[in-house]
Write a protein that holds these residues in place. Structure first.
Motif, PDB file in Angstrom:
ATOM      1  N   ARG A   1       4.249   8.819  -6.672  1.00 59.99           N
ATOM      2  CA  ARG A   1       3.595   7.544  -6.343  1.00 59.99           C
ATOM      3  C   ARG A   1       3.894   7.222  -4.883  1.00 59.99           C
ATOM      4  O   ARG A   1       4.968   7.548  -4.365  1.00 59.99           O
ATOM      5  CB  ARG A   1       4.144   6.414  -7.215  1.00 59.99           C
ATOM      6  CG  ARG A   1       3.862   6.567  -8.703  1.00 59.99           C
ATOM      7  CD  ARG A   1       2.540   5.965  -9.085  1.00 59.99           C
ATOM      8  NE  ARG A   1       2.384   5.875 -10.541  1.00 59.99           N
ATOM      9  CZ  ARG A   1       1.327   5.308 -11.132  1.00 59.99           C
ATOM     10  NH1 ARG A   1       0.354   4.783 -10.395  1.00 59.99           N
ATOM     11  NH2 ARG A   1       1.243   5.260 -12.448  1.00 59.99           N
ATOM     12  N   ASP A   2       2.929   6.544  -4.212  1.00 55.16           N
ATOM     13  CA  ASP A   2       3.211   6.102  -2.855  1.00 55.16           C
ATOM     14  C   ASP A   2       3.830   4.709  -2.883  1.00 55.16           C
ATOM     15  O   ASP A   2       4.097   4.148  -3.957  1.00 55.16           O
ATOM     16  CB  ASP A   2       1.956   6.155  -1.982  1.00 55.16           C
ATOM     17  CG  ASP A   2       0.888   5.135  -2.362  1.00 55.16           C
ATOM     18  OD1 ASP A   2       1.137   4.270  -3.227  1.00 55.16           O
ATOM     19  OD2 ASP A   2      -0.209   5.203  -1.762  1.00 55.16           O
ATOM     20  N   GLU A   3       4.068   4.133  -1.708  1.00 54.99           N
ATOM     21  CA  GLU A   3       4.759   2.844  -1.624  1.00 54.99           C
ATOM     22  C   GLU A   3       3.952   1.700  -2.225  1.00 54.99           C
ATOM     23  O   GLU A   3       4.499   0.642  -2.552  1.00 54.99           O
ATOM     24  CB  GLU A   3       5.104   2.524  -0.164  1.00 54.99           C
ATOM     25  CG  GLU A   3       3.917   2.420   0.774  1.00 54.99           C
ATOM     26  CD  GLU A   3       3.496   3.758   1.354  1.00 54.99           C
ATOM     27  OE1 GLU A   3       2.678   3.751   2.303  1.00 54.99           O
ATOM     28  OE2 GLU A   3       3.974   4.799   0.861  1.00 54.99           O
ATOM     29  N   ASP A   4       2.645   1.914  -2.409  1.00 55.42           N
ATOM     30  CA  ASP A   4       1.792   0.892  -3.009  1.00 55.42           C
ATOM     31  C   ASP A   4       1.589   1.114  -4.505  1.00 55.42           C
ATOM     32  O   ASP A   4       0.801   0.400  -5.140  1.00 55.42           O
ATOM     33  CB  ASP A   4       0.433   0.864  -2.306  1.00 55.42           C
ATOM     34  CG  ASP A   4       0.552   0.481  -0.838  1.00 55.42           C
ATOM     35  OD1 ASP A   4       1.359  -0.424  -0.526  1.00 55.42           O
ATOM     36  OD2 ASP A   4      -0.146   1.079  -0.007  1.00 55.42           O
ATOM     37  N   GLY A   5       2.274   2.099  -5.065  1.00 62.18           N
ATOM     38  CA  GLY A   5       2.125   2.388  -6.485  1.00 62.18           C
ATOM     39  C   GLY A   5       0.948   3.274  -6.817  1.00 62.18           C
ATOM     40  O   GLY A   5       0.686   3.557  -7.990  1.00 62.18           O
ATOM     41  N   ARG A   6       0.229   3.733  -5.814  1.00 64.67           N
ATOM     42  CA  ARG A   6      -0.912   4.618  -6.011  1.00 64.67           C
ATOM     43  C   ARG A   6      -0.410   6.039  -6.274  1.00 64.67           C
ATOM     44  O   ARG A   6       0.614   6.454  -5.754  1.00 64.67           O
ATOM     45  CB  ARG A   6      -1.773   4.585  -4.739  1.00 64.67           C
ATOM     46  CG  ARG A   6      -3.071   5.319  -4.814  1.00 64.67           C
ATOM     47  CD  ARG A   6      -3.772   5.282  -3.452  1.00 64.67           C
ATOM     48  NE  ARG A   6      -4.305   3.965  -3.142  1.00 64.67           N
ATOM     49  CZ  ARG A   6      -3.837   3.170  -2.193  1.00 64.67           C
ATOM     50  NH1 ARG A   6      -2.787   3.543  -1.469  1.00 64.67           N
ATOM     51  NH2 ARG A   6      -4.381   2.001  -1.950  1.00 64.67           N
TER      52      ARG A   6
END
Length: 257
Positions: A49-54
């Motif tokens: 996951r990236d820092e935005d939860g994507r």
């Protein structure tokens, strides 16, 4: 440590997918991709996951090196996310070359690859043969060369010779022949993986190079045949490249590699 894995392919470009908590070192990626002592694959995707939860496609080539993204791999990753994580579409997936949006299309997926960058002319060589090539970036670098016959490049055991100043981290090289109107076929040597059965980003670069050579008016769609199947690539009027192709899950299991 044991952990689950899923294996899949897109037009026979195959990948091992592992969970986010796996430490995907270069050594582990090489072990997983080993076709004799491992699971076997052209690359490994860690479902992070990236820092935005994507969802983020943490991708390594079979030699353990990092890559910006993988066109066939992202479709297989989308299949994994739908079947293993309940993802719905349209779906945004983060990559090292930005966010890609995927939609379902029949038994596969369409990926919005973004705008291509056509960066000029270069050359590639195999042995004593040299061809002019077009430098195209579709999130990762490509050199597209038109040849008389796909056998001209030989067995492609080693990376084709290229301008190392232009491509300091290596380049994916596509050899292309015409099959008919808006229909081409290609072979590819992928940096970090060698010759593979398919390359999604490579097919996108090939389509762009072919459309430019043909003077095709956008929107334009081409059929691109690869050794492992067929991809459909569209270059839209607003300068987006859309890649459509299959994605198949072939195995699930656990491993301690």
């Amino acid at each position: 440590m044991t952990y689950p894995f899923v294996k899949g392919h897109g037009t026979e470009n195959d990948f091992v997918i592992v969970p986010a908590d796996v430490d995907l070192t270069p050594e582990r990626a090489r072990a997983l991709c080993d076709r004799r002592a491992g699971i076997g694959g052209d690359g490994v995707i860690r479902a992070a996951r990236d820092e935005d939860g994507r969802w983020f496609m943490d991708y390594r080539n079979s030699d353990g090196s990092l890559s910006e993204m993988c066109g066939n791999g992202i479709r297989v990753f989308a299949r994994y996310l739908r079947e293993e994580e309940g993802a719905t579409f349209p779906l945004e997936i983060a990559t090292r070359s930005g966010i890609k949006t995927l939609t379902e299309s029949g038994n596969g997926f369409t990926v919005d690859m973004g705008a291509p960058r056509v960066l000029g002319e270069t050359k590639v060589a195999v042995g004593d043969r040299t061809w002019p090539a077009t430098h195209i970036d579709v999130g990762n670098p490509h050199a597209v060369a038109f040849v008389d016959d796909l056998a001209d490049a030989g067995r492609l055991l080693d990376p084709p010779q290229h301008d190392e100043a232009l491509y300091p981290e290596g380049v994916n090289v596509e050899f292309v022949v015409r099959r008919g109107e808006r229909h081409v076929a290609m072979r590819v040597h992928e940096r970090g993986s060698g010759e593979t059965r398919s390359c999604g980003t490579g097919a996108c670069a090939v389509m762009v190079a072919s459309a430019l050579a043909d003077g095709a008016t956008r929107p334009a769609a081409y059929r691109v045949d690869v050794p492992g199947g067929t991809l459909t690539i569209e270059w839209t009027e607003d300068d987006r490249v859309l890649m459509t192709g299959p994605a198949v899950i072939v195995a699930r299991g656990t491993t301690d590699l």
